[in-house]
Design a protein around this motif. Structure first.
Motif, PDB file in Angstrom:
ATOM      1  N   ASP A 143       0.839  -1.211   0.000  1.00  0.00           N
ATOM      2  CA  ASP A 143       0.000   0.000   0.000  1.00  0.00           C
ATOM      3  C   ASP A 143       0.872   1.258   0.000  1.00  0.00           C
ATOM      4  N   LEU A 144       1.903   1.242   0.825  1.00  0.00           N
ATOM      5  CA  LEU A 144       2.765   2.425   0.920  1.00  0.00           C
ATOM      6  C   LEU A 144       3.537   2.638  -0.375  1.00  0.00           C
ATOM      7  N   GLY A 145       3.882   1.542  -1.034  1.00  0.00           N
ATOM      8  CA  GLY A 145       4.551   1.641  -2.334  1.00  0.00           C
ATOM      9  C   GLY A 145       3.625   2.317  -3.337  1.00  0.00           C
ATOM     10  N   ARG A 146       2.371   1.871  -3.357  1.00  0.00           N
ATOM     11  CA  ARG A 146       1.394   2.476  -4.291  1.00  0.00           C
ATOM     12  C   ARG A 146       1.177   3.955  -3.984  1.00  0.00           C
ATOM     13  N   ALA A 147       1.285   4.310  -2.706  1.00  0.00           N
ATOM     14  CA  ALA A 147       1.090   5.722  -2.325  1.00  0.00           C
ATOM     15  C   ALA A 147       2.381   6.531  -2.453  1.00  0.00           C
ATOM     16  N   ALA A 148       3.411   5.898  -3.038  1.00  0.00           N
ATOM     17  CA  ALA A 148       4.705   6.558  -3.273  1.00  0.00           C
ATOM     18  C   ALA A 148       5.336   7.090  -1.987  1.00  0.00           C
ATOM     19  N   VAL A 149       5.222   6.325  -0.921  1.00  0.00           N
ATOM     20  CA  VAL A 149       5.821   6.739   0.352  1.00  0.00           C
ATOM     21  C   VAL A 149       7.307   6.402   0.348  1.00  0.00           C
ATOM     22  N   THR A 150       8.118   7.394   0.684  1.00  0.00           N
ATOM     23  CA  THR A 150       9.562   7.187   0.762  1.00  0.00           C
ATOM     24  C   THR A 150       9.993   6.955   2.204  1.00  0.00           C
ATOM     25  N   ALA A 151       9.359   7.687   3.119  1.00  0.00           N
ATOM     26  CA  ALA A 151       9.830   7.632   4.504  1.00  0.00           C
ATOM     27  C   ALA A 151       8.672   7.755   5.490  1.00  0.00           C
ATOM     28  N   LEU A 152       8.933   7.229   6.677  1.00  0.00           N
ATOM     29  CA  LEU A 152       7.954   7.294   7.770  1.00  0.00           C
ATOM     30  C   LEU A 152       8.512   8.177   8.878  1.00  0.00           C
ATOM     31  N   ALA A 153       7.717   9.138   9.319  1.00  0.00           N
ATOM     32  CA  ALA A 153       8.074   9.924  10.501  1.00  0.00           C
ATOM     33  C   ALA A 153       7.480   9.204  11.710  1.00  0.00           C
ATOM     34  N   VAL A 154       8.350   8.837  12.630  1.00  0.00           N
ATOM     35  CA  VAL A 154       7.945   8.105  13.842  1.00  0.00           C
ATOM     36  C   VAL A 154       7.999   9.111  14.988  1.00  0.00           C
ATOM     37  N   THR A 155       6.863   9.427  15.566  1.00  0.00           N
ATOM     38  CA  THR A 155       6.888  10.524  16.544  1.00  0.00           C
ATOM     39  C   THR A 155       6.501  10.093  17.956  1.00  0.00           C
ATOM     40  N   ALA A 156       7.021  10.834  18.909  1.00  0.00           N
ATOM     41  CA  ALA A 156       6.599  10.720  20.304  1.00  0.00           C
ATOM     42  C   ALA A 156       6.600  12.139  20.847  1.00  0.00           C
ATOM     43  N   VAL A 157       5.667  12.437  21.728  1.00  0.00           N
ATOM     44  CA  VAL A 157       5.636  13.769  22.323  1.00  0.00           C
ATOM     45  C   VAL A 157       6.219  13.654  23.726  1.00  0.00           C
ATOM     46  N   ASP A 158       7.137  14.558  24.054  1.00  0.00           N
ATOM     47  CA  ASP A 158       7.780  14.430  25.362  1.00  0.00           C
ATOM     48  C   ASP A 158       6.931  15.081  26.456  1.00  0.00           C
ATOM     49  N   PRO A 159       7.299  14.880  27.730  1.00  0.00           N
ATOM     50  CA  PRO A 159       6.456  15.437  28.802  1.00  0.00           C
ATOM     51  C   PRO A 159       6.308  16.958  28.728  1.00  0.00           C
ATOM     52  N   GLY A 160       7.260  17.642  28.113  1.00  0.00           N
ATOM     53  CA  GLY A 160       7.166  19.092  27.954  1.00  0.00           C
ATOM     54  C   GLY A 160       6.328  19.497  26.754  1.00  0.00           C
ATOM     55  N   GLY A 161       5.700  18.501  26.074  1.00  0.00           N
ATOM     56  CA  GLY A 161       4.763  18.804  24.991  1.00  0.00           C
ATOM     57  C   GLY A 161       5.416  18.977  23.631  1.00  0.00           C
ATOM     58  N   VAL A 162       6.724  18.713  23.544  1.00  0.00           N
ATOM     59  CA  VAL A 162       7.414  18.914  22.260  1.00  0.00           C
ATOM     60  C   VAL A 162       7.373  17.614  21.450  1.00  0.00           C
ATOM     61  N   PRO A 163       6.875  17.685  20.187  1.00  0.00           N
ATOM     62  CA  PRO A 163       6.908  16.482  19.362  1.00  0.00           C
ATOM     63  C   PRO A 163       8.343  16.190  18.914  1.00  0.00           C
ATOM     64  N   ARG A 164       8.781  14.954  19.098  1.00  0.00           N
ATOM     65  CA  ARG A 164      10.127  14.529  18.674  1.00  0.00           C
ATOM     66  C   ARG A 164       9.951  13.447  17.615  1.00  0.00           C
ATOM     67  N   ALA A 165      10.942  13.263  16.770  1.00  0.00           N
ATOM     68  CA  ALA A 165      10.750  12.307  15.682  1.00  0.00           C
ATOM     69  C   ALA A 165      12.039  11.634  15.257  1.00  0.00           C
ATOM     70  N   LYS A 166      11.870  10.432  14.700  1.00  0.00           N
ATOM     71  CA  LYS A 166      12.926   9.781  13.928  1.00  0.00           C
ATOM     72  C   LYS A 166      12.289   9.421  12.594  1.00  0.00           C
ATOM     73  N   PHE A 167      13.105   9.394  11.558  1.00  0.00           N
ATOM     74  CA  PHE A 167      12.583   9.079  10.222  1.00  0.00           C
ATOM     75  C   PHE A 167      13.221   7.778   9.744  1.00  0.00           C
ATOM     76  N   VAL A 168      12.404   6.900   9.148  1.00  0.00           N
ATOM     77  CA  VAL A 168      12.974   5.672   8.550  1.00  0.00           C
ATOM     78  C   VAL A 168      12.455   5.535   7.123  1.00  0.00           C
TER      79      VAL A 168
END
Ligand code: GLU
Ligand code: MG
Length: 445
Positions: A20-45
């Motif tokens: 499905d992701l191939g058909r949607a031409a997805v190159t990368a996934l943003a993997v996020t978590a929000v820290d206790p101070g409310g800031v969204p943090r991310a890693k990309f794969v």
């Protein structure tokens, strides 16, 4: 506490997702978590690594839980430089965003695979389960407010702002239409969008859903809005106070409740049709709020927003359609009655803010907290007490709140207090407008 483990999708489902992701031409996934101070943090794969990342997670230092808005790290005796955790995306919640990017919210686990007590999304899930153990289901809706600025963060000043104005909306028509289109691509179901009170301020609200999905949506919305703003050569501030002295951004949370399928906020014998349990739910929130403002509106800027006259819910009380009360009962039609918790701002971690609201409902139901007297006028006229606006006072109240300890657990509470106390010492005594300028994009995505 911390009994939830994120399930691993089977090989078949992962292969199907990849196609499905191939058909949607997805190159990368943003993997996020929000820290206790409310800031969204991310890693990309990359797409090729999504399945593996889902199974084994990505490494993340425990210090992720004590990163601060000024890039300091509020180390605690428990959270230091040693150790590692795994960050695993929940692929059931994955959304394709367009432009080659997909997104999924992540949860923390220990290296052993056991759940981390510091995972804020896991914490919310456990609170939802606690509510379910009482036979109660919550449906949650998020309101997202943000202020558009020039790309360099300067205020947009083309012409005087007209709040709720057609002009304000049409002046930004290109941005708004593309944003609404992006929301559709991302599967965000927009209820409505309008120009808000403050200069350059907009609000989008989303259809209600289960609490974890609603908190996910609050994060996703921030990403979608941030990308749309960048594309338009603008920026979007999710600060509680984007410009000192101006209107604040809220992150109001709407909750409707039912017990085994029967609405709790309508059809009952109490005021405005509240059921006996509905009364205790509101009683629990109003009673516990002063102790949890440090979670809902706990940043160094939050106190500048949580003021009378700002419709930010500065008063620890409730009232039908009362826009100055922290808890507004919205009872448009019997079937859709809901509680709006207005004091929440976007510097709060949405998972923790939702967990705290639901946790106070659990507390009210367990203790059968009586419904306090309704406030039917401006709460200031009734000389009603306000919520704490001094960050230190709010954090001391949080430290002492038995409800907060139960809802968050000791580890998360201590990380949150460490991060917010770091803010106190980092910004103490500084000019409020310098702090607002410095932190204008601290909570953006
Ligand atoms: N911007 C206001 C706040 O800070 C809310 C305005 C409204 O939607 O009632 O909460
Ligand atoms: Mg609003």
């Amino acid at each position: 506490m911390a009994s939830y483990v994120l399930p691993v999708l089977g090989d078949g489902a992962l292969v199907e997702l990849d196609a499905d992701l191939g058909r949607a031409a997805v190159t990368a996934l943003a993997v996020t978590a929000v820290d206790p101070g409310g800031v969204p943090r991310a890693k990309f794969v990359t797409r090729e690594k999504i399945a593996e990342t889902h199974r084994s997670g990505l490494g993340a230092a425990p210090s992720w839980h004590v990163f601060c808005i000024d890039n300091g790290i509020a180390f605690t005796p428990e959270l230091g430089v040693v150790g590692d955790q795994r960050l695993r995306p929940d692929l059931r919640a994955l959304r394709v965003l367009g432009g080659g990017l997909a997104w999924a919210p992540a949860e923390f686990s220990e290296q052993s695979g056991s759940p981390s007590p510091l995972c804020t999304r896991g914490r919310l899930r456990e609170t939802v389960d606690e509510l379910a153990s009482l036979g109660v289901t919550a449906t949650v809706g998020c309101e997202v407010e943000f202020v558009l600025t020039a790309a360099d963060g300067a205020a947009l000043t083309e012409r005087p702002w007209s709040c709720y104005g057609l002009t304000a909306g049409l002046d930004r028509e290109d941005f708004l239409l593309r944003l609404l289109d992006d929301c559709r691509t991302a599967g965000l179901d927009v209820v409505q969008c309008h120009a808000e009170y403050g200069d350059g301020q907009f609000e989008i609200s989303f259809s209600p859903s289960d609490p974890v999905a609603a908190a996910d949506m609050a994060v996703l919305a921030r990403i979608v809005i941030g990308r749309a703003a960048r594309r338009a050569g603008l920026a979007a501030s999710f600060s509680p106070v984007p410009f000192a002295g101006g209107s604040g951004n809220g992150a109001h949370i709407h909750v409707s409740l039912d017990h085994d399928g029967t609405p709790m906020l309508s059809g009952g014998p109490g005021p405005h049709g509240l059921t006996v349990e509905g009364e205790s739910a509101i009683g629990g929130i109003v009673d516990g709020l002063p102790g949890v403002v440090g979670v809902l509106a706990g940043s160094v800027l939050s106190g500048q927003r949580l003021l009378p006259g700002h419709w930010s819910g500065a008063f620890a009380c409730w009232g039908l359609e009362n826009r100055e009360a922290a808890v507004r009962l919205c009872a448009v039609e019997a079937g859709s009655a809901n509680i709006e918790v207005k004091c929440v701002d976007p510097s709060a971690n949405p998972y923790l803010a939702t967990a705290v609201v639901l946790g106070l409902i659990v507390d009210g139901l367990r203790r059968r907290t009586p419904l306090p007297a309704e406030v039917t006028t401006h709460p200031a006229d009734a000389q009603h007490r306000t919520l704490p606006t001094d960050q230190t006072a709010a954090l001391d109240a949080l430290r002492d709140s038995a409800q907060a300890k139960h809802i968050l657990g000791a580890d998360l509470l201590s990380a949150l207090l460490a991060v917010r106390r770091h803010e106190v010492s980092a910004f103490e005594g500084q000019d409020p407008s310098a702090v607002a300028d410095r932190l204008r994009f601290a909570w953006s995505a």
